[in-house]
Design an enzyme around this catalytic site. Structure first.
Site, PDB file in Angstrom:
ATOM      1  N   ARG A 117       0.844  -1.197   0.000  1.00  0.00           N
ATOM      2  CA  ARG A 117       0.000   0.000   0.000  1.00  0.00           C
ATOM      3  C   ARG A 117       0.880   1.247   0.000  1.00  0.00           C
ATOM      4  O   ARG A 117       1.803   1.381   0.803  1.00  0.00           O
ATOM      5  CB  ARG A 117      -0.962  -0.030   1.189  1.00  0.00           C
ATOM      6  CG  ARG A 117      -1.951  -1.203   1.068  1.00  0.00           C
ATOM      7  CD  ARG A 117      -2.885  -1.316   2.239  1.00  0.00           C
ATOM      8  NE  ARG A 117      -3.854  -0.231   2.284  1.00  0.00           N
ATOM      9  CZ  ARG A 117      -4.863  -0.179   3.154  1.00  0.00           C
ATOM     10  NH1 ARG A 117      -5.000  -1.138   4.051  1.00  0.00           N
ATOM     11  NH2 ARG A 117      -5.699   0.823   3.132  1.00  0.00           N
ATOM     12  N   SER A 160      -5.195   9.133  -0.162  1.00  0.00           N
ATOM     13  CA  SER A 160      -5.820   8.621   1.050  1.00  0.00           C
ATOM     14  C   SER A 160      -5.802   9.717   2.099  1.00  0.00           C
ATOM     15  O   SER A 160      -4.767  10.373   2.307  1.00  0.00           O
ATOM     16  CB  SER A 160      -5.088   7.391   1.585  1.00  0.00           C
ATOM     17  OG  SER A 160      -5.593   7.032   2.857  1.00  0.00           O
ATOM     18  N   GLN A 162      -5.696   9.238   5.091  1.00  0.00           N
ATOM     19  CA  GLN A 162      -4.883   8.784   6.220  1.00  0.00           C
ATOM     20  C   GLN A 162      -3.575   9.563   6.335  1.00  0.00           C
ATOM     21  O   GLN A 162      -3.075   9.796   7.440  1.00  0.00           O
ATOM     22  CB  GLN A 162      -4.597   7.292   6.092  1.00  0.00           C
ATOM     23  CG  GLN A 162      -5.840   6.420   6.258  1.00  0.00           C
ATOM     24  CD  GLN A 162      -5.590   4.962   5.901  1.00  0.00           C
ATOM     25  OE1 GLN A 162      -4.601   4.636   5.231  1.00  0.00           O
ATOM     26  NE2 GLN A 162      -6.469   4.077   6.331  1.00  0.00           N
ATOM     27  N   SER A 188     -12.656  11.253   0.763  1.00  0.00           N
ATOM     28  CA  SER A 188     -12.850  10.756   2.135  1.00  0.00           C
ATOM     29  C   SER A 188     -12.781  11.900   3.140  1.00  0.00           C
ATOM     30  O   SER A 188     -12.182  11.773   4.223  1.00  0.00           O
ATOM     31  CB  SER A 188     -11.823   9.668   2.478  1.00  0.00           C
ATOM     32  OG  SER A 188     -12.017   8.530   1.683  1.00  0.00           O
ATOM     33  N   ASP A 301     -14.922   1.839   1.808  1.00  0.00           N
ATOM     34  CA  ASP A 301     -15.194   0.640   2.593  1.00  0.00           C
ATOM     35  C   ASP A 301     -16.597   0.087   2.369  1.00  0.00           C
ATOM     36  O   ASP A 301     -16.890  -1.047   2.771  1.00  0.00           O
ATOM     37  CB  ASP A 301     -14.983   0.913   4.087  1.00  0.00           C
ATOM     38  CG  ASP A 301     -13.514   0.975   4.454  1.00  0.00           C
ATOM     39  OD1 ASP A 301     -12.681   0.475   3.667  1.00  0.00           O
ATOM     40  OD2 ASP A 301     -13.185   1.519   5.521  1.00  0.00           O
ATOM     41  N   LYS A 328      -6.910  -1.241  -1.268  1.00  0.00           N
ATOM     42  CA  LYS A 328      -7.233  -1.551   0.118  1.00  0.00           C
ATOM     43  C   LYS A 328      -6.539  -2.874   0.499  1.00  0.00           C
ATOM     44  O   LYS A 328      -5.460  -3.156  -0.010  1.00  0.00           O
ATOM     45  CB  LYS A 328      -8.749  -1.615   0.295  1.00  0.00           C
ATOM     46  CG  LYS A 328      -9.475  -0.337  -0.125  1.00  0.00           C
ATOM     47  CD  LYS A 328      -9.116   0.862   0.737  1.00  0.00           C
ATOM     48  CE  LYS A 328      -9.813   0.853   2.049  1.00  0.00           C
ATOM     49  NZ  LYS A 328      -9.582   2.077   2.856  1.00  0.00           N
ATOM     50  N   ARG A 374     -13.705  -7.171   4.686  1.00  0.00           N
ATOM     51  CA  ARG A 374     -14.982  -6.663   4.159  1.00  0.00           C
ATOM     52  C   ARG A 374     -15.493  -7.535   3.007  1.00  0.00           C
ATOM     53  O   ARG A 374     -16.703  -7.641   2.794  1.00  0.00           O
ATOM     54  CB  ARG A 374     -14.838  -5.204   3.752  1.00  0.00           C
ATOM     55  CG  ARG A 374     -14.418  -4.330   4.928  1.00  0.00           C
ATOM     56  CD  ARG A 374     -14.714  -2.867   4.756  1.00  0.00           C
ATOM     57  NE  ARG A 374     -14.057  -2.094   5.801  1.00  0.00           N
ATOM     58  CZ  ARG A 374     -14.554  -1.929   7.035  1.00  0.00           C
ATOM     59  NH1 ARG A 374     -15.700  -2.495   7.361  1.00  0.00           N
ATOM     60  NH2 ARG A 374     -13.893  -1.215   7.940  1.00  0.00           N
TER      61      ARG A 374
END
Length: 420
Positions: A117, A160, A162, A188, A301, A328, A374
């Protein structure tokens, strides 16, 4: 582990696991606050355990109890040279800047797909600031040798959120002010809103600007007692089950939540469902599931479970802006296309889109979770309406975010058995 799901609808009331996104954020903030904080309603998934161990490696004292944590925060310091993020992208991307506030070498490691990632956003910052770092063929193991500096941080918003969250936690600890400029449209955004809300509760002030955020240096985190609300990312599985004929009501959910995945309620309505919130219980009812067009730029998600709903909704449904689903725990676009096709769905994808032509029913098959929690849970919900058993390979991966998923599934009347 194989989980074998037989056809059978779910019925009952359930406590939804606490929000993984909020657990990560509250734990980290408490660890940076000098003094004692209590974090209540904690679900001890593998991702949350990775963050707990990571922050202990950076100086915090954390005492774990059944459903709450007692945390004694401290200045950031290196206790362990190696921080294992396991499979948690949040742990890795949140803790890299925090670990980089000290002038000591720290190595990050990870498992399964995490080393693949991307971390290029941080590498660009390290290169610009002259920070020494090294990694091998993949992104991990990553070793950082010296400290980040206050200044102007130009960060892409379409990779992202994050990365931005990680910087928002670390930059207030530096000796001078910093600015984050978002150079591309912010995806996001809901996750950034969660970050800012938690930071504010723990005494950190961030100023929004036209281009991003201004962060004053020399700030101090303050201890705070916090109770984590239910997770809309996990609630989505049961809400879609309701849309397929089940009757599940959810506790611990807040309609005024800042969670980005609260978007599932709008998505359910776009598919023709009715959402109910009565006596603090959340549920939905299906009418005739209709086609929908869903944008995933803010909610990657939700992709796997909404793919199940789209596969069984009348007409042609389209998913757009799905490219972030591809980076992901696995490539969720390709994985859901592959596994739903085995079950009899009509789904096609391109790089950034998915298209579904709804079918009346799905059949049983052997499917693979692709080591993605998921994917596993979405396929289990699909199994509740399949004509024939659905055997899910690598089903143990649900422990990443929802360790008790199959126990809760069975408690609601779901028909599941296991094989090694």
């Amino acid at each position: 582990m194989k989980a074998i799901i037989s056809k059978g609808l779910l019925k009952g009331t359930i406590d939804v696991p606490s929000s993984k996104s909020l657990c990560h954020r509250a734990i980290i903030a408490a660890c940076l606050a000098k003094g004692k904080s209590i974090i209540r309603n904690v679900t001890y998934s593998k991702d949350i355990l990775a963050t707990i161990e990571g922050m202990k490696s950076l100086g915090a004292t954390i005492n774990r109890y059944d459903d709450y944590l007692e945390i004694i925060g401290s200045d950031v310091k290196r206790i362990n040279k190696i921080i294992d993020a396991n499979e948690s992208g949040s742990t890795l991307r949140f803790l890299i800047p925090i670990a980089s506030t000290i002038n000591e070498s720290v190595t990050f490691t990870g498992k399964n797909n995490l080393p693949n990632r991307p971390l290029d956003v941080y590498f660009d910052i390290f290169n610009e600031q002259g920070i020494k770092y090294e990694y091998q063929d993949k992104y991990l193991p990553l070793t950082i040798h010296n400290a980040i500096k206050p200044g102007v941080y130009n960060v892409r918003g379409d990779v992202s959120s994050q990365f931005i969250t990680g910087l928002l936690y670390a930059l207030p600890l530096l000796h001078d002010d910093s600015v984050i400029n978002i150079t591309t449209p912010l995806e996001s955004k809901g996750y950034i809103d969660l970050t800012l809300d938690i930071l504010n509760k723990f005494g950190i002030n961030i100023l929004k600007t036209k281009k991003g955020y201004k962060i004053a240096g020399n700030q101090e985190y303050k201890p705070f007692d916090y109770t984590v609300e239910g997770d809309f990312s996990q609630a989505a599985f049961y809400l879609v089950a309701d849309m397929l004929g089940s009757d599940v009501s959810l506790k611990q959910m807040k309609l005024n939540s800042l969670q980005g995945d609260k978007k599932i309620l709008n998505d359910i309505m776009d598919f023709g469902g009715l959402v109910y919130y009565d006596n603090e219980l959340l549920s939905c009812k299906r009418r005739e599931n209709k086609r929908a067009r869903i944008n995933f730029s803010q909610s990657p998600d939700l992709g796997p479970i909404l793919s199940v709903l789209a596969a069984l909704s009348k007409g042609k449904s389209k998913f757009v802006d799905v490219k972030r689903l591809r980076i992901k725990e696995c490539d969720r676009v390709s994985a859901m296309e592959e596994e739903l096709t085995k079950l009899g769905a009509n789904v096609k994808s391109s790089y950034d889109k998915m298209q579904f032509i709804g079918v009346d029913r799905l059949h049983g098959a052997i499917v693979d979770a692709h080591k993605d929690h998921r994917i596993a849970m979405a396929l289990a919900i699909a199994g509740t309406v399949c004509e024939g058993d659905v055997t899910i390979l690598n089903a143990e991966c649900v422990s990443k975010s929802y360790p008790n998923f199959f126990e809760d599934f069975a408690g609601l009347g779901g028909k599941v058995r296991y094989e090694e």
